[in-house]
Design a protein around this motif. Structure first.
Motif, PDB file in Angstrom:
ATOM      1  N   LEU A 264      -2.745  -0.999   8.073  1.00  0.00           N
ATOM      2  CA  LEU A 264      -3.463  -1.948   7.096  1.00  0.00           C
ATOM      3  C   LEU A 264      -2.525  -3.111   6.991  1.00  0.00           C
ATOM      4  CD1 LEU A 264      -5.019   0.379   4.342  1.00  0.00           C
ATOM      5  CD2 LEU A 264      -6.249  -0.968   6.114  1.00  0.00           C
ATOM      6  N   PHE A 265      -2.889  -4.373   6.803  1.00  0.00           N
ATOM      7  CA  PHE A 265      -2.064  -5.636   6.733  1.00  0.00           C
ATOM      8  C   PHE A 265      -2.667  -6.485   5.589  1.00  0.00           C
ATOM      9  CE2 PHE A 265      -2.237  -4.557  11.203  1.00  0.00           C
ATOM     10  CZ  PHE A 265      -0.966  -4.505  11.520  1.00  0.00           C
ATOM     11  N   GLU A 266      -1.935  -7.192   4.975  1.00  0.00           N
ATOM     12  CA  GLU A 266      -2.336  -8.050   3.784  1.00  0.00           C
ATOM     13  C   GLU A 266      -3.776  -8.836   4.348  1.00  0.00           C
ATOM     14  OE1 GLU A 266       0.887 -10.222   1.847  1.00  0.00           O
ATOM     15  OE2 GLU A 266       2.230  -9.176   3.031  1.00  0.00           O
ATOM     16  N   SER A 267      -3.868  -9.217   5.184  1.00  0.00           N
ATOM     17  CA  SER A 267      -4.941  -9.902   5.821  1.00  0.00           C
ATOM     18  C   SER A 267      -6.361  -9.064   5.796  1.00  0.00           C
ATOM     19  CB  SER A 267      -5.018 -10.543   7.303  1.00  0.00           C
ATOM     20  OG  SER A 267      -4.489  -9.609   8.174  1.00  0.00           O
ATOM     21  N   ASP A 268      -6.123  -7.800   5.501  1.00  0.00           N
ATOM     22  CA  ASP A 268      -7.228  -6.754   5.468  1.00  0.00           C
ATOM     23  C   ASP A 268      -7.720  -6.706   4.113  1.00  0.00           C
ATOM     24  OD1 ASP A 268      -7.299  -6.133   8.282  1.00  0.00           O
ATOM     25  OD2 ASP A 268      -5.801  -4.721   8.038  1.00  0.00           O
TER      26      ASP A 268
ATOM     27  N   THR B 149      16.550   5.355 -14.570  1.00  0.00           N
ATOM     28  CA  THR B 149      15.634   5.736 -13.991  1.00  0.00           C
ATOM     29  C   THR B 149      15.005   4.527 -13.490  1.00  0.00           C
ATOM     30  OG1 THR B 149      14.329   5.926 -16.110  1.00  0.00           O
ATOM     31  CG2 THR B 149      15.018   7.991 -15.198  1.00  0.00           C
ATOM     32  N   LEU B 150      15.439   3.359 -13.599  1.00  0.00           N
ATOM     33  CA  LEU B 150      14.847   2.294 -13.214  1.00  0.00           C
ATOM     34  C   LEU B 150      13.455   1.789 -13.831  1.00  0.00           C
ATOM     35  CD1 LEU B 150      16.224   2.717  -9.495  1.00  0.00           C
ATOM     36  CD2 LEU B 150      17.846   1.398 -11.370  1.00  0.00           C
ATOM     37  N   ASP B 151      13.263   2.172 -15.029  1.00  0.00           N
ATOM     38  CA  ASP B 151      11.789   1.809 -15.450  1.00  0.00           C
ATOM     39  C   ASP B 151      11.590   0.620 -15.515  1.00  0.00           C
ATOM     40  OD1 ASP B 151      11.473   4.753 -15.558  1.00  0.00           O
ATOM     41  OD2 ASP B 151      11.328   4.956 -17.767  1.00  0.00           O
ATOM     42  N   LYS B 152      12.502  -0.180 -16.260  1.00  0.00           N
ATOM     43  CA  LYS B 152      12.135  -1.529 -16.522  1.00  0.00           C
ATOM     44  C   LYS B 152      11.872  -2.359 -15.118  1.00  0.00           C
ATOM     45  CE  LYS B 152      13.930  -5.570 -18.730  1.00  0.00           C
ATOM     46  NZ  LYS B 152      15.005  -6.205 -19.357  1.00  0.00           N
ATOM     47  N   GLY B 153      12.863  -2.052 -13.949  1.00  0.00           N
ATOM     48  CA  GLY B 153      12.533  -2.574 -12.626  1.00  0.00           C
ATOM     49  C   GLY B 153      11.279  -2.346 -11.973  1.00  0.00           C
ATOM     50  N   MET B 154      10.815  -0.918 -12.371  1.00  0.00           N
ATOM     51  CA  MET B 154       9.543  -0.501 -11.580  1.00  0.00           C
ATOM     52  C   MET B 154       8.554  -1.105 -12.484  1.00  0.00           C
ATOM     53  SD  MET B 154      10.970   3.448 -11.031  1.00  0.00           S
ATOM     54  CE  MET B 154       9.185   4.070 -10.811  1.00  0.00           C
ATOM     55  N   SER B 155       8.561  -1.470 -13.860  1.00  0.00           N
ATOM     56  CA  SER B 155       7.385  -1.872 -14.397  1.00  0.00           C
ATOM     57  C   SER B 155       7.138  -3.448 -14.103  1.00  0.00           C
ATOM     58  CB  SER B 155       7.697  -1.764 -15.899  1.00  0.00           C
ATOM     59  OG  SER B 155       6.651  -2.345 -16.823  1.00  0.00           O
ATOM     60  N   LEU B 156       8.223  -4.109 -13.952  1.00  0.00           N
ATOM     61  CA  LEU B 156       8.269  -5.463 -13.368  1.00  0.00           C
ATOM     62  C   LEU B 156       7.668  -5.802 -12.139  1.00  0.00           C
ATOM     63  CD1 LEU B 156      11.535  -6.905 -15.253  1.00  0.00           C
ATOM     64  CD2 LEU B 156       9.177  -7.348 -15.837  1.00  0.00           C
ATOM     65  N   ALA B 157       8.068  -4.854 -11.401  1.00  0.00           N
ATOM     66  CA  ALA B 157       7.633  -4.890  -9.797  1.00  0.00           C
ATOM     67  C   ALA B 157       6.061  -4.519  -9.810  1.00  0.00           C
ATOM     68  CB  ALA B 157       8.457  -3.962  -9.031  1.00  0.00           C
ATOM     69  N   LEU B 158       5.467  -3.534 -10.616  1.00  0.00           N
ATOM     70  CA  LEU B 158       4.072  -3.242 -10.522  1.00  0.00           C
ATOM     71  C   LEU B 158       3.171  -4.462 -11.112  1.00  0.00           C
ATOM     72  CD1 LEU B 158       4.056   0.810 -11.133  1.00  0.00           C
ATOM     73  CD2 LEU B 158       3.744  -0.304  -9.120  1.00  0.00           C
ATOM     74  N   GLU B 159       3.845  -4.949 -12.166  1.00  0.00           N
ATOM     75  CA  GLU B 159       3.130  -6.014 -12.785  1.00  0.00           C
ATOM     76  C   GLU B 159       2.877  -7.216 -11.983  1.00  0.00           C
ATOM     77  OE1 GLU B 159       0.872  -7.889 -15.230  1.00  0.00           O
ATOM     78  OE2 GLU B 159       1.854  -5.909 -16.012  1.00  0.00           O
ATOM     79  N   GLN B 160       4.072  -7.600 -11.187  1.00  0.00           N
ATOM     80  CA  GLN B 160       3.964  -8.497 -10.139  1.00  0.00           C
ATOM     81  C   GLN B 160       2.984  -7.927  -9.176  1.00  0.00           C
ATOM     82  OE1 GLN B 160       7.944  -9.388  -8.563  1.00  0.00           O
ATOM     83  NE2 GLN B 160       7.078 -11.042  -7.526  1.00  0.00           N
ATOM     84  N   TYR B 161       3.135  -6.905  -8.597  1.00  0.00           N
ATOM     85  CA  TYR B 161       2.514  -6.410  -7.349  1.00  0.00           C
ATOM     86  C   TYR B 161       0.768  -6.415  -7.837  1.00  0.00           C
ATOM     87  CZ  TYR B 161      -0.008  -3.074  -4.435  1.00  0.00           C
ATOM     88  OH  TYR B 161      -0.826  -2.403  -3.465  1.00  0.00           O
ATOM     89  N   HIS B 162       0.484  -6.056  -9.120  1.00  0.00           N
ATOM     90  CA  HIS B 162      -1.033  -5.923  -9.545  1.00  0.00           C
ATOM     91  C   HIS B 162      -1.500  -7.268  -9.845  1.00  0.00           C
ATOM     92  CE1 HIS B 162      -0.472  -1.449 -11.203  1.00  0.00           C
ATOM     93  NE2 HIS B 162      -0.367  -1.666  -9.768  1.00  0.00           N
ATOM     94  N   GLN B 163      -0.936  -8.336 -10.358  1.00  0.00           N
ATOM     95  CA  GLN B 163      -1.245  -9.668 -10.190  1.00  0.00           C
ATOM     96  C   GLN B 163      -1.479 -10.206  -8.985  1.00  0.00           C
ATOM     97  OE1 GLN B 163      -2.116 -11.365 -12.971  1.00  0.00           O
ATOM     98  NE2 GLN B 163      -1.739  -9.379 -14.279  1.00  0.00           N
ATOM     99  N   TYR B 164      -0.634  -9.889  -8.146  1.00  0.00           N
ATOM    100  CA  TYR B 164      -0.835 -10.353  -6.652  1.00  0.00           C
ATOM    101  C   TYR B 164      -2.429  -9.859  -5.970  1.00  0.00           C
ATOM    102  CZ  TYR B 164      -0.281 -10.520  -1.411  1.00  0.00           C
ATOM    103  OH  TYR B 164      -0.565 -10.969  -0.181  1.00  0.00           O
TER     104      TYR B 164
ATOM    105  N   ILE C 225      -4.909  -8.787  -7.786  1.00  0.00           N
ATOM    106  CA  ILE C 225      -5.890  -9.658  -8.637  1.00  0.00           C
ATOM    107  C   ILE C 225      -5.981 -10.848  -7.891  1.00  0.00           C
ATOM    108  CG2 ILE C 225      -6.567 -10.731 -10.840  1.00  0.00           C
ATOM    109  CD1 ILE C 225      -5.026  -8.164 -12.155  1.00  0.00           C
ATOM    110  N   TYR C 226      -5.046 -11.749  -7.404  1.00  0.00           N
ATOM    111  CA  TYR C 226      -5.209 -12.979  -6.964  1.00  0.00           C
ATOM    112  C   TYR C 226      -5.761 -12.808  -5.698  1.00  0.00           C
ATOM    113  CZ  TYR C 226      -3.591 -17.545  -5.038  1.00  0.00           C
ATOM    114  OH  TYR C 226      -3.463 -18.497  -4.267  1.00  0.00           O
ATOM    115  N   ARG C 227      -5.718 -11.800  -5.029  1.00  0.00           N
ATOM    116  CA  ARG C 227      -6.220 -11.672  -3.753  1.00  0.00           C
ATOM    117  C   ARG C 227      -7.748 -11.182  -3.732  1.00  0.00           C
ATOM    118  NH1 ARG C 227      -2.804 -12.116   0.490  1.00  0.00           N
ATOM    119  NH2 ARG C 227      -4.657 -12.210   1.908  1.00  0.00           N
ATOM    120  N   GLY C 228      -8.236 -10.822  -4.883  1.00  0.00           N
ATOM    121  CA  GLY C 228      -9.537 -10.460  -5.136  1.00  0.00           C
ATOM    122  C   GLY C 228      -9.690  -9.361  -5.714  1.00  0.00           C
ATOM    123  N   PHE C 229      -8.626  -8.494  -6.032  1.00  0.00           N
ATOM    124  CA  PHE C 229      -8.929  -7.029  -6.294  1.00  0.00           C
ATOM    125  C   PHE C 229      -9.735  -6.689  -7.471  1.00  0.00           C
ATOM    126  CE2 PHE C 229      -6.857  -3.109  -8.228  1.00  0.00           C
ATOM    127  CZ  PHE C 229      -7.353  -2.321  -7.200  1.00  0.00           C
TER     128      PHE C 229
END
Length: 256
Positions: free
Chosen positions: A50-54, A208-223, A225-229
């Motif tokens: 799977l690619f981002e274009s998919d 446990t790197l919770d803060k970094g994981m949380s910020l990364a997931l927030e950024q990823y989920h917004q991405y 949504i931007y792509r039509g999720f």
């Protein structure tokens, strides 16, 4: 049996016989030099990557399947979780700001705490309401006849998507690729996938790197949504940004 399955079995047997022959437990290796293609025709391996274009097409296909099937793949896409970790999820595992995957469900047998974004919380709550209404109260997100759905059933659900015959691991690879492209630190990306860190890092990085994981997931989920999720799961958007009609939230097909 499918040719692919037969090939996997024969390869396992070849490894066993080779080891037995090396240890002199057998005098003759009956599979020495044998290849599956001598007996059956094995089809070429299908490219399931799977690619981002998919993403746009994948969102469209997900929006057309029934709710539990849709939700299984949506969760794996949002968190990069394995199919076993996802199908065995129980409602009690979603506590507050985390999805806690027990050690017994994880491949590496270590508990994995996944931070929940606001979008994920809204989605989980929406699915819980749907399940209560259409299925009844259950302990599992994906209930089967006894307990959770079987691993075979979860794999069979792939066929309902009808897109590139991708696997759950293809979703994990896509998740990891996008997270990396977004500039997320490698160590954070590996922790999100619940991969074991190198020995040196395990020794000196106690967080446990919770803060970094949380910020990364927030950024990823917004991405996503931007792509039509949001066309698949409109409940992940703040209510103020979702169009309404006659006081009801407009939702994609299958969500209500």
């Amino acid at each position: 049996m499918a040719p692919k399955y037969i090939r996997e079995v024969v390869n396992k047997l070849k490894a066993v016989f080779a080891a037995a022959s090396k240890l002199r437990l057998i005098n003759v290796n009956p599979l020495a030099g044998y290849r599956v293609t001598y007996s059956i025709r094995v089809a070429d391996v299908v490219d399931t990557r799977l690619f981002e274009s998919d993403l746009a097409e994948l969102f469209t296909r997900l929006g057309a399947v029934v709710m539990p099937v849709q939700m299984l793949f949506v969760l794996m896409m949002m968190f990069g979780t394995r199919i076993n970790e996802t199908r065995l999820a129980r409602w009690e595992h979603f506590a507050g700001d985390y999805w806690v995957i027990p050690a017994s469900n994880a491949k590496n047998k270590e508990e994995h705490r996944v931070p929940m974004t606001e979008s994920a919380k809204a989605l989980i709550q929406h699915y819980k309401c749907w399940q209560l209404k259409h299925v009844g109260k259950r302990a599992y997100l994906f209930p089967g006849t006894s307990g959770a759905i079987s691993i075979r059933c979860a794999h069979d659900w792939h066929t309902q998507i009808r897109f590139k015959h991708f696997t759950s691991h293809d979703l994990r690879r896509l998740f990891r690729t996008i997270v990396a492209d977004l500039g997320v630190d490698t160590m954070i990306g590996e922790r999100l996938l619940n991969h074991a860190l190198p020995v040196l890092l395990r020794k000196y990085v106690k967080s446990t790197l919770d803060k970094g994981m949380s910020l990364a997931l927030e950024q990823y989920h917004q991405y996503l949504i931007y792509r039509g999720f949001s066309s698949v799961a409109p409940e992940i958007l703040p209510r103020s940004s979702v169009k309404s009609e006659n006081g009801q939230t407009l939702t994609a097909s299958g969500w209500l």
